[in-house]
Design a protein around this motif. Structure first.
Motif, PDB file in Angstrom:
ATOM      1  N   ALA A   1      15.613   8.014 -15.963  1.00 14.87           N
ATOM      2  CA  ALA A   1      16.530   8.207 -14.838  1.00 14.87           C
ATOM      3  C   ALA A   1      15.890   9.035 -13.730  1.00 14.87           C
ATOM      4  CB  ALA A   1      17.820   8.880 -15.327  1.00 14.87           C
ATOM      5  N   VAL A   2      14.987   9.961 -14.083  1.00 16.44           N
ATOM      6  CA  VAL A   2      14.318  10.783 -13.071  1.00 16.44           C
ATOM      7  C   VAL A   2      13.441   9.908 -12.179  1.00 16.44           C
ATOM      8  CG1 VAL A   2      12.704  12.689 -12.720  1.00 16.44           C
ATOM      9  CG2 VAL A   2      14.361  12.794 -14.593  1.00 16.44           C
ATOM     10  N   HIS A   3      12.708   8.988 -12.791  1.00 21.36           N
ATOM     11  CA  HIS A   3      11.849   8.096 -12.010  1.00 21.36           C
ATOM     12  C   HIS A   3      12.680   7.201 -11.096  1.00 21.36           C
ATOM     13  CE1 HIS A   3       8.218   9.205 -14.216  1.00 21.36           C
ATOM     14  NE2 HIS A   3       8.937   9.142 -15.325  1.00 21.36           N
ATOM     15  N   LEU A   4      13.820   6.723 -11.602  1.00 26.24           N
ATOM     16  CA  LEU A   4      14.682   5.876 -10.766  1.00 26.24           C
ATOM     17  C   LEU A   4      15.216   6.644  -9.569  1.00 26.24           C
ATOM     18  CD1 LEU A   4      16.696   3.864 -13.453  1.00 26.24           C
ATOM     19  CD2 LEU A   4      14.579   3.262 -12.308  1.00 26.24           C
ATOM     20  N   ASP A   5      15.582   7.900  -9.786  1.00 22.99           N
ATOM     21  CA  ASP A   5      16.060   8.729  -8.660  1.00 22.99           C
ATOM     22  C   ASP A   5      14.958   8.931  -7.629  1.00 22.99           C
ATOM     23  OD1 ASP A   5      18.556   8.973  -9.716  1.00 22.99           O
ATOM     24  OD2 ASP A   5      18.182  10.894 -10.701  1.00 22.99           O
ATOM     25  N   ASP A   6      13.713   9.173  -8.099  1.00 17.22           N
ATOM     26  CA  ASP A   6      12.599   9.361  -7.164  1.00 17.22           C
ATOM     27  C   ASP A   6      12.340   8.090  -6.355  1.00 17.22           C
ATOM     28  OD1 ASP A   6      12.318  11.921  -8.095  1.00 17.22           O
ATOM     29  OD2 ASP A   6      10.685  11.462  -9.479  1.00 17.22           O
ATOM     30  N   LEU A   7      12.372   6.940  -7.028  1.00 14.97           N
ATOM     31  CA  LEU A   7      12.134   5.677  -6.329  1.00 14.97           C
ATOM     32  C   LEU A   7      13.222   5.402  -5.302  1.00 14.97           C
ATOM     33  CD1 LEU A   7      11.013   3.487  -9.355  1.00 14.97           C
ATOM     34  CD2 LEU A   7       9.568   4.265  -7.488  1.00 14.97           C
ATOM     35  N   LEU A   8      14.482   5.667  -5.677  1.00  8.41           N
ATOM     36  CA  LEU A   8      15.580   5.440  -4.753  1.00  8.41           C
ATOM     37  C   LEU A   8      15.489   6.377  -3.558  1.00  8.41           C
ATOM     38  CD1 LEU A   8      18.164   3.854  -4.219  1.00  8.41           C
ATOM     39  CD2 LEU A   8      19.434   5.597  -5.495  1.00  8.41           C
ATOM     40  N   SER A   9      15.087   7.629  -3.793  1.00  9.64           N
ATOM     41  CA  SER A   9      14.934   8.591  -2.699  1.00  9.64           C
ATOM     42  C   SER A   9      13.857   8.129  -1.726  1.00  9.64           C
ATOM     43  CB  SER A   9      14.592   9.969  -3.275  1.00  9.64           C
ATOM     44  OG  SER A   9      14.355  10.897  -2.242  1.00  9.64           O
ATOM     45  N   LEU A  10      12.715   7.646  -2.254  1.00  9.08           N
ATOM     46  CA  LEU A  10      11.652   7.143  -1.378  1.00  9.08           C
ATOM     47  C   LEU A  10      12.118   5.926  -0.589  1.00  9.08           C
ATOM     48  CD1 LEU A  10       8.437   7.419  -3.583  1.00  9.08           C
ATOM     49  CD2 LEU A  10       9.117   8.858  -1.685  1.00  9.08           C
ATOM     50  N   SER A  11      12.873   5.051  -1.262  1.00  8.56           N
ATOM     51  CA  SER A  11      13.382   3.860  -0.573  1.00  8.56           C
ATOM     52  C   SER A  11      14.299   4.241   0.582  1.00  8.56           C
ATOM     53  CB  SER A  11      14.136   2.973  -1.575  1.00  8.56           C
ATOM     54  OG  SER A  11      14.736   1.885  -0.933  1.00  8.56           O
ATOM     55  N   ASN A  12      15.169   5.220   0.352  1.00 10.72           N
ATOM     56  CA  ASN A  12      16.070   5.670   1.419  1.00 10.72           C
ATOM     57  C   ASN A  12      15.297   6.309   2.576  1.00 10.72           C
ATOM     58  OD1 ASN A  12      18.341   4.819   0.018  1.00 10.72           O
ATOM     59  ND2 ASN A  12      18.597   6.768  -1.034  1.00 10.72           N
ATOM     60  N   THR A  13      14.206   7.032   2.242  1.00 13.39           N
ATOM     61  CA  THR A  13      13.385   7.640   3.290  1.00 13.39           C
ATOM     62  C   THR A  13      12.737   6.572   4.161  1.00 13.39           C
ATOM     63  OG1 THR A  13      12.937   9.539   1.857  1.00 13.39           O
ATOM     64  CG2 THR A  13      11.464   9.195   3.722  1.00 13.39           C
ATOM     65  N   ILE A  14      12.185   5.527   3.513  1.00 17.17           N
ATOM     66  CA  ILE A  14      11.573   4.434   4.275  1.00 17.17           C
ATOM     67  C   ILE A  14      12.613   3.749   5.158  1.00 17.17           C
ATOM     68  CG2 ILE A  14      10.508   2.162   4.064  1.00 17.17           C
ATOM     69  CD1 ILE A  14       9.005   3.124   1.699  1.00 17.17           C
ATOM     70  N   GLU A  15      13.792   3.527   4.579  1.00 15.46           N
ATOM     71  CA  GLU A  15      14.849   2.855   5.335  1.00 15.46           C
ATOM     72  C   GLU A  15      15.229   3.670   6.569  1.00 15.46           C
ATOM     73  OE1 GLU A  15      19.069   0.647   4.365  1.00 15.46           O
ATOM     74  OE2 GLU A  15      18.394   2.268   3.078  1.00 15.46           O
ATOM     75  N   THR A  16      15.340   4.996   6.414  1.00 21.57           N
ATOM     76  CA  THR A  16      15.705   5.852   7.548  1.00 21.57           C
ATOM     77  C   THR A  16      14.615   5.847   8.617  1.00 21.57           C
ATOM     78  OG1 THR A  16      16.971   7.282   6.060  1.00 21.57           O
ATOM     79  CG2 THR A  16      16.367   8.187   8.205  1.00 21.57           C
ATOM     80  N   LEU A  17      13.362   5.971   8.181  1.00 17.72           N
ATOM     81  CA  LEU A  17      12.249   5.958   9.137  1.00 17.72           C
ATOM     82  C   LEU A  17      12.156   4.608   9.839  1.00 17.72           C
ATOM     83  CD1 LEU A  17       9.498   7.773   7.027  1.00 17.72           C
ATOM     84  CD2 LEU A  17      10.735   8.701   8.986  1.00 17.72           C
ATOM     85  N   GLY A  18      12.351   3.540   9.072  1.00 16.92           N
ATOM     86  CA  GLY A  18      12.274   2.208   9.669  1.00 16.92           C
ATOM     87  C   GLY A  18      13.351   1.974  10.705  1.00 16.92           C
ATOM     88  N   GLU A  19      14.569   2.477  10.430  1.00 12.39           N
ATOM     89  CA  GLU A  19      15.657   2.304  11.398  1.00 12.39           C
ATOM     90  C   GLU A  19      15.357   3.032  12.703  1.00 12.39           C
ATOM     91  OE1 GLU A  19      19.023   3.690   9.322  1.00 12.39           O
ATOM     92  OE2 GLU A  19      19.320   1.845   8.157  1.00 12.39           O
ATOM     93  N   LYS A  32       0.818  -1.223   0.000  1.00 10.89           N
ATOM     94  CA  LYS A  32       0.000   0.000   0.000  1.00 10.89           C
ATOM     95  C   LYS A  32       0.847   1.268   0.000  1.00 10.89           C
ATOM     96  CE  LYS A  32      -3.948  -2.072   2.433  1.00 10.89           C
ATOM     97  NZ  LYS A  32      -3.354  -3.384   2.701  1.00 10.89           N
ATOM     98  N   LEU A  33       2.007   1.195  -0.619  1.00 14.72           N
ATOM     99  CA  LEU A  33       2.864   2.375  -0.763  1.00 14.72           C
ATOM    100  C   LEU A  33       2.467   3.076  -2.064  1.00 14.72           C
ATOM    101  CD1 LEU A  33       6.284   0.879   0.350  1.00 14.72           C
ATOM    102  CD2 LEU A  33       4.927   2.572   1.581  1.00 14.72           C
ATOM    103  N   HIS A  34       1.450   3.918  -1.976  1.00 18.13           N
ATOM    104  CA  HIS A  34       0.875   4.510  -3.169  1.00 18.13           C
ATOM    105  C   HIS A  34       1.820   5.496  -3.854  1.00 18.13           C
ATOM    106  CE1 HIS A  34      -2.828   2.556  -2.099  1.00 18.13           C
ATOM    107  NE2 HIS A  34      -2.863   3.165  -0.918  1.00 18.13           N
ATOM    108  N   SER A  35       2.709   6.108  -3.073  1.00 15.07           N
ATOM    109  CA  SER A  35       3.682   7.023  -3.696  1.00 15.07           C
ATOM    110  C   SER A  35       4.610   6.246  -4.623  1.00 15.07           C
ATOM    111  CB  SER A  35       4.496   7.739  -2.611  1.00 15.07           C
ATOM    112  OG  SER A  35       3.659   8.481  -1.771  1.00 15.07           O
ATOM    113  N   PHE A  36       5.084   5.096  -4.142  1.00 19.95           N
ATOM    114  CA  PHE A  36       5.909   4.228  -4.984  1.00 19.95           C
ATOM    115  C   PHE A  36       5.128   3.793  -6.218  1.00 19.95           C
ATOM    116  CE2 PHE A  36       9.074   3.606  -1.688  1.00 19.95           C
ATOM    117  CZ  PHE A  36      10.200   3.300  -2.410  1.00 19.95           C
ATOM    118  N   THR A  37       3.907   3.329  -5.956  1.00 19.28           N
ATOM    119  CA  THR A  37       3.088   2.809  -7.044  1.00 19.28           C
ATOM    120  C   THR A  37       2.823   3.883  -8.096  1.00 19.28           C
ATOM    121  OG1 THR A  37       2.021   1.350  -5.430  1.00 19.28           O
ATOM    122  CG2 THR A  37       0.968   1.577  -7.578  1.00 19.28           C
TER     123      THR A  37
END
Length: 732
Positions: free
Chosen positions: A476-494, A443-448
């Motif tokens: 490449a822009v979409h890949l950067d956005d996806l990677l940025s969201l992934s890093n945000t989730i990782e930081t919040l999860g930690e 249900k990660l709609h931003s990713f989706t």
């Protein structure tokens, strides 16, 4: 005042460039002449050095040979042992061959060994040197014959007889070799001296020419630059009094001759007077905006249309003007165009255009909007993190980065042919679709949303026909956005999971589940895979997972339920043995991706709407069974739904409608052929694409994963009743 006519002529005189070019050409010609002459003399010096070496060798070898002949004669007179005589004869024979080779090389040319180097010698054409070589050859031939006869004859000769046979000829060869060596050495010295003088002359000339060139032309350049600077300063003082861009447009969209100096900087073009406004904007705004601008200006010239009403439809209000300079450091700008009518009496004569650069204000608005979006996304991510098992979150982050790395590597791979570019497109499409499936399951709609936008672009590329490498750059822009969201989730999860309790890792024995009997229906093989029956050996599998079967089932049930809600359907997902299977580490991610794609395909394409199911005498709630099995060699994933089955005639009609096959070709296709088209990239039986399907990628992802892991794919279907996918992957 006419802005363009007031500007002085700033063009650089062509005569100056002509004189510079002529001077450079003369310099290059003279330099080339010196270089060619130097190279020629260097080659001649090498030949002379080789000839000198040959003649010197000949001078030393002839006396040596004569000495060895006399020594052999003495040994014969003393009747020394045969072995000693044979050794001496062999030495004479070798010396004779060496001298013969030297004289042959002097006459015809060849390679000459000089110390540790080797030169290629060409025979001299100088008359005197040719004469010495001929004399040497003529004296050597009878001398060589006498040497051969002497070696073959076992008898010793008297001193006078020996002197008559060899003395005079040897002396003549020696004298000619000496003369030849001296002549070659003298010529070599002359050429070396000439080459030194030539080099000194060339260097001196180059330095002198450079000094004259710099002094003369720099002076002229400086004078012209001073004129240009003075003219530019005067122009700036006159034209830079207005800070905004002002110009007039006629009905044909031609820019008037008068415009403010600031307009050049705002638009980013040096030539605007008299240019067509549409040509200036073409390529810098979208074609749609350009067409709308034409229509908008036409309405401004329509006296029946109120100006205030038209102004509200202005398509160039805070429009982004793309950079066309080719410089990456130059960013795109936002310009605000305001149009006002200019009247002559009561007629609309011109349109006055006022242009302002509003980039700072727009970027500030975008930054604020982005911050608001990021806050919304973080709330969404926090909700997901707090409601999902941390291990699943970590797996998602790891898988997301793996998918992005794969797509980056695919983008970096070289490819110029259409076949290679289409392969890159399909591979990226599969990775993006897999990533979207996992994000949708959580249900990660931003990713989706980002992944769906990327799929829209990929779908457009797939349908546009001819591809080029530049088509892939926006991804490449979409890949950067996806990677940025992934890093945000990782930081919040930690931050959130630092104090989270560890999961229970106690292993539980699980009895293997035997496969359910298959209905006797048509079985089609995909990707040339053969059907395999799995026989279990019994025993217990060790549960190496932290999650229970319910946790796995809940994960897939939530995912399937969300899709069903969006599709207006009702489903019941039943899971069997989803967690209690010893899954190899390398297969965990592929199995998860395959399961997600199978579930999405079942809900979107398999299960009918509640109304259609009830009309067919079925329960309004569709049933989906997902199970996993494992034996000593293979791991099996099976998914079965009680939906509408695969409509082969529907596939046939869709292939014809899409233009993939003619009616005759489609009519000849077997059920197996038709089924394989479902797994082809870009083909879907769904009429309209949405977030959940219709782009023809899901089954392509499954096929690629099965092929990658050397697996087998079996499909059973019965129209109106069921469809069953069975995936077999080697566990070893």
């Amino acid at each position: 005042m006419d802005a363009s006519s007031s500007r002085p002529n700033l063009e650089i005189p062509k005569s100056r460039y002509t004189s510079i070019i002529v001077s450079v050409v003369i310099f290059l010609l003279l330099t080339s002449g010196v270089l060619v002459t130097s190279i020629y003399n260097s080659l001649k010096i090498r030949d002379l050095r080789a000839g000198s070496a040959l003649s010197s060798n000949l001078r030393s070898d002839i006396p040596h040979l004569t000495q060895e002949i006399y020594l052999l004669n003495i040994m014969r007179q003393q009747q020394q042992p045969v072995s000693a005589l044979q050794s001496q004869e062999a030495k004479i024979t070798q010396l004779t061959q060496d001298i013969d080779k030297e004289i042959t090389t002097l006459s015809k040319g060849g390679n000459v060994a000089i110390r540790d180097d080797e030169d290629a010698y060409k025979p001299s054409t100088a008359p005197e040197q040719v004469k010495y070589v001929k004399n040497t050859s003529s004296l050597w031939m009878p001398y060589k014959q006498e040497v051969t006869r002497f070696i073959n004859s076992p008898l010793a000769l008297g001193t006078n007889a020996l002197e008559n046979k060899f003395g005079e000829s040897a002396l003549g060869i020696y004298d000619n070799a000496t003369n030849l060596s001296n002549n070659l050495s003298a010529e070599n010295a002359q050429r070396a001296a000439f080459l030194r003088n030539l080099q000194v002359f060339g260097i001196s000339f180059a330095i002198l020419y450079f000094i004259v060139f710099v002094l003369y032309f720099v002076r002229r350049l400086k004078s012209s630059d001073e004129e240009l600077i003075t003219a530019r300063r005067e122009t700036q003082e006159i034209m830079e009094t207005v800070n905004t861009g002002l110009f007039l447009l006629d009905k044909d969209l031609n820019i008037g001759q008068q415009h403010s100096r600031a307009l050049n900087d705002i638009i980013g073009s040096d030539r605007l007077s008299g240019e067509n406004f549409a040509d200036v904007l073409r390529g810098r705004i979208s074609d749609k905006d350009l067409r709308t601008t034409r229509q908008f200006i036409e309405q401004l010239y329509n006296p029946r249309v109120k100006e205030k009403l038209v102004d509200s439809l202005n398509p160039l209000h805070k429009v982004m003007l793309h950079n066309t300079s080719g410089e990456e450091s130059t960013t795109n700008r936002f310009l605000d165009f305001k149009f006002s009518r200019v009247y002559e009496d009561k007629d609309i004569a011109r349109i006055l255009v006022n242009v302002n650069d509003v980039s700072d204000a727009v970027y500030l608005e975008q930054r604020l909007e982005k911050e608001r979006s990021q806050n919304d996304m973080q709330i969404e991510m926090l909700t997901t993190i707090l409601n999902v098992n941390p291990k699943i979150i970590n797996e998602f982050i790891s898988n997301t980065k793996a998918h992005i790395d794969k797509m980056n590597n695919i983008l970096k791979n070289p490819g110029s042919s259409q076949f290679e570019l289409e392969g890159k497109l399909k591979a990226i499409y599969r990775e993006m679709h897999s990533l979207k499936g996992e994000a949708s399951a959580l249900k990660l709609h931003s990713f989706t949303k980002i992944a769906s936008d990327a799929e829209d672009k990929l779908d457009a590329l797939q349908n546009q026909g001819k591809l080029s490498g530049n088509n892939f750059l926006p991804l490449a822009v979409h890949l950067d956005d996806l990677l940025s969201l992934s890093n945000t989730i990782e930081t919040l999860g930690e931050r959130i999971n630092q104090a989270a309790p560890k999961a229970n890792n106690n292993a539980k024995p699980v009895s293997p589940v035997k496969p359910e009997p298959q209905p006797s229906v048509f079985q089609a093989q995909v990707a040339d895979a053969a059907t395999t029956n799995i026989n279990f050996d019994g025993g217990n599998d060790i549960d190496l997972n932290d999650e229970s079967d319910d946790e796995h089932l809940s994960y897939y049930q939530d995912f399937a339920k969300d899709i069903a809600v969006r599709q207006g359907k009702k489903i019941q997902l039943n899971g069997h043995n989803l967690a209690h299977i010893n899954i190899p580490e390398r297969l965990k991610q592929p199995i998860k991706e395959i399961s997600i794609q199978l579930l999405r395909n079942a809900v979107v394409h398999g299960i009918e709407s509640p109304e259609a199911r009830q009309s067919a005498g079925k329960s309004a709630i569709g049933s989906i069974d997902l199970e996993m099995q494992r034996d000593s060699q293979n791991l099996v994933i099976a998914l079965q739904d009680d939906g509408q089955g695969i409509d082969y005639e529907g596939i046939r009609h869709k292939l014809i409608a899409d233009g993939r096959f003619t009616q005759e070709e489609a009519g000849q296709m077997t059920h197996g052929d038709l089924l394989k088209t479902l797994f082809a990239s870009g083909f879907s039986t769904k009429e309209h694409a949405d977030e959940d399907g219709g782009r023809g990628v899901g089954l392509d992802v499954i096929k690629a994963l099965v092929k990658e892991h050397n697996g087998k794919l079996n499909v059973n279907t019965e129209l109106g009743k069921m469809t069953r996918f069975v995936i077999t992957l080697p566990a070893a």
